[in-house]
Scaffold this active site. Sequence first.
Site, PDB file in Angstrom:
ATOM      1  N   ASP A 303       0.858  -1.185   0.000  1.00  0.00           N
ATOM      2  CA  ASP A 303       0.000   0.000   0.000  1.00  0.00           C
ATOM      3  C   ASP A 303       0.893   1.234   0.000  1.00  0.00           C
ATOM      4  OD1 ASP A 303      -1.915   1.990   0.394  1.00  0.00           O
ATOM      5  OD2 ASP A 303      -3.093   0.792   1.792  1.00  0.00           O
ATOM      6  N   ARG A 305      -0.246   4.407  -0.307  1.00  0.00           N
ATOM      7  CA  ARG A 305      -1.010   5.621  -0.037  1.00  0.00           C
ATOM      8  C   ARG A 305      -0.509   6.353   1.215  1.00  0.00           C
ATOM      9  NH1 ARG A 305      -6.894   2.916  -0.119  1.00  0.00           N
ATOM     10  NH2 ARG A 305      -5.667   1.381   1.057  1.00  0.00           N
TER      11      ARG A 305
END
EC number: 3.5.4.25
Length: 371
Positions: A303, A305
């Site tokens: 991930d 983000r």
Amino acid sequence: MTRHLDVTPKPEAPAPKPLVAVDRAITELRRGAPVLVRSPVGRVLMLAAEAVGDETLARLKADAGSEPMLALTGRRAGVLGLTESETGVFRVAALDGFDTETIAFLVDPCAASLGSPDLNRLQVAAASGLEPACVALTKLARLLPAAVMAEATSHAPFDVVQVEADDITAYQVTAAQTLRQVSEARVPLENAENARIVAFRPSDGGIEHLAIIIGEPDPDQAILTRLHSECFTGDLLGSLRCDCGDQLRGAIAEIAQRGSGVLLYLAQEGRGIGLVNKLRAYQLQDEGFDTLDANLQLGFDDDERIYLPAAQMLRLLGIGRVRLLTNNPGKVESLARHGIEVAERVPHVFPSNDHNQGYLRTKATRGGHLF
């Protein structure tokens, strides 16, 4: 009396020069052009590895005056069996120099038609210079996370975009801190007719994030809030490979049903790797990798983000406390780390289908999502 959110567009301050320099470097990489990355201890000419061709590789070597090397994430180097550690960034050199076919094989797991090169001719070492900044720049450009770089031994004043390594590293934080409200309009939605959309833009003119405000949230209360990362395939096309479209429309309906709240629509496609790389990950999933391992095959973390933009948007709207509509404890932790109080986690679960059962199972068993 209910206090209203602040949705007034704000004047944009001039963009900090470091932010503009990184934005220009991103544009250059995306069109296959070289960039000069500098630090107090050195400078390198670099290209995004996925954009390298025979001509640009030869020109890079000639202009820099040194042999090109490859910067790979530890994730990708580990997949290739080049390292035991899968963290950080590694420098890869070829004993007899790189060719474009070898570079493509090393950086792109979807290049299945290419034969395997002799990996014994490669020398691998942990990053000792500007490799991490160069790889970070390719990630910001939403390209494969790998860079072809050559130490700039020539004293020529390179006629290319130049950028400082520290500015690359600080870019995401700096961009988030410069977000400003630039427009606002009433947009009646299906299942939420009393809705407004507020657009937020960083000062370098980068991609906007959006806030969908439903009803009349009271910023003196903990506001029902959803953080939704954009998903072109799920949100717009109704893809069955994920649950993003269900989550988006379901969140809008639930917020409206409960009276008011905010949905932040964040420009973080594919868990932060971009649409093209997400499609590459889908190709790998069709070959048997789960959603997390597909990202790792590409060289990304599971991930990529960050949620500082979300926290900044909430602050600009006057929101300090939220009831977060999510199954992902990581979002709760990230908002809290960036100064937004999460008073409650509100579950947000939808039925699976034949195409996304494995995806949802992976999010639960390996991603820590709570269903």
